[in-house]
Design a protein around this motif. Sequence first.
Motif, PDB file in Angstrom:
ATOM      1  N   LEU A 141     -21.408  50.890 -11.968  1.00 39.70           N
ATOM      2  CA  LEU A 141     -20.770  51.468 -10.776  1.00 39.70           C
ATOM      3  C   LEU A 141     -21.637  52.572 -10.185  1.00 39.70           C
TER       4      LEU A 141
ATOM      5  N   ALA B 227     -24.309  50.863  -8.242  1.00 42.80           N
ATOM      6  CA  ALA B 227     -23.794  49.667  -7.571  1.00 42.80           C
ATOM      7  C   ALA B 227     -24.809  49.118  -6.580  1.00 42.80           C
TER       8      ALA B 227
ATOM      9  N   ASP C 234     -15.765  46.801  -1.079  1.00 41.97           N
ATOM     10  CA  ASP C 234     -15.065  47.907  -1.747  1.00 41.97           C
ATOM     11  C   ASP C 234     -15.826  49.214  -1.557  1.00 41.97           C
ATOM     12  N   GLN C 235     -15.111  50.303  -1.727  1.00 38.77           N
ATOM     13  CA  GLN C 235     -15.713  51.629  -1.653  1.00 38.77           C
ATOM     14  C   GLN C 235     -15.600  52.304  -3.013  1.00 38.77           C
ATOM     15  N   ILE C 236     -16.591  53.088  -3.335  1.00 35.07           N
ATOM     16  CA  ILE C 236     -16.613  53.837  -4.593  1.00 35.07           C
ATOM     17  C   ILE C 236     -16.542  55.321  -4.243  1.00 35.07           C
ATOM     18  N   ASP C 237     -15.523  55.995  -4.762  1.00 36.84           N
ATOM     19  CA  ASP C 237     -15.313  57.405  -4.417  1.00 36.84           C
ATOM     20  C   ASP C 237     -16.560  58.244  -4.644  1.00 36.84           C
ATOM     21  N   ALA C 238     -17.272  57.968  -5.731  1.00 39.32           N
ATOM     22  CA  ALA C 238     -18.457  58.758  -6.069  1.00 39.32           C
ATOM     23  C   ALA C 238     -19.578  58.588  -5.055  1.00 39.32           C
ATOM     24  N   GLN C 239     -19.529  57.542  -4.243  1.00 36.94           N
ATOM     25  CA  GLN C 239     -20.505  57.360  -3.169  1.00 36.94           C
ATOM     26  C   GLN C 239     -19.972  57.902  -1.854  1.00 36.94           C
TER      27      GLN C 239
ATOM     28  N   LYS D 281     -20.633  45.670  -5.013  1.00 35.04           N
ATOM     29  CA  LYS D 281     -19.324  46.234  -4.652  1.00 35.04           C
ATOM     30  C   LYS D 281     -18.694  45.543  -3.455  1.00 35.04           C
TER      31      LYS D 281
END
Length: 235
Positions: free
Chosen positions: A3, A6, A67-72, A64
Amino acid sequence: MLLIRADQLVSLEQLMREIWGEDLPRRATAGLHVYISQLRKFLKLPGSTGNPVETRASGYVLHKGDDQIDAQVFPELVDVGRALLREKRNDEAASCFGQALALWRGPILGQGGNGTEANGPIIDGFSTWLNEIRLECQEMLIECQLQLGRHREAVGMLYALTAENPMCEAFYRQLMLALYRSERQADALKVYQSVRKTLNDELGLEPGRPLQDLQRAILSGDMHLMSPPLAISCR
């Protein structure tokens, strides 16, 4: 690990070092394949033929997709807020910083990161980097509030931030200023004595020049402190 990186290739060697360190078990490669297989089962969507984890010759890639990754998303929001702050669009910047901080729901990656007592170098480095951005984001949010005249609103948050980060002089400076503007001169000076004692006891140091200058200005009743703008510290 996948992740954090990603859409990028993560090699077998990087994954194994992150999980086991330098002391690899005898069947580390086989163990890694088992973990990846379990991860694929966990991420597989019902009715889907593909899987977000792709095998490459030298490692794996986690796609990903939409989708979205909060850390990005978090550092991207901070970048936008920082640019708005430089343009003196303080209200918009404060909103952006607030959105960024709202993405935090506890420690990065949960307690222990990868579920062990110690993380590998990539996860540790990533956690340190993201935590530093969070501190900067909190500092810039408070600067926005001070420049917008919301000093009373900032006091409670600043007391919490100084307790969580007892060596961060920037938060003490902001707290002293917020208290002074809230007609709490004595409390502002108590904060200075508190941070001075902490730095002396822990490191044998005196507060830095910005804190010393602010203390003198409060003691002299400098009216320039009562209204923004204040110098902004953007790392």
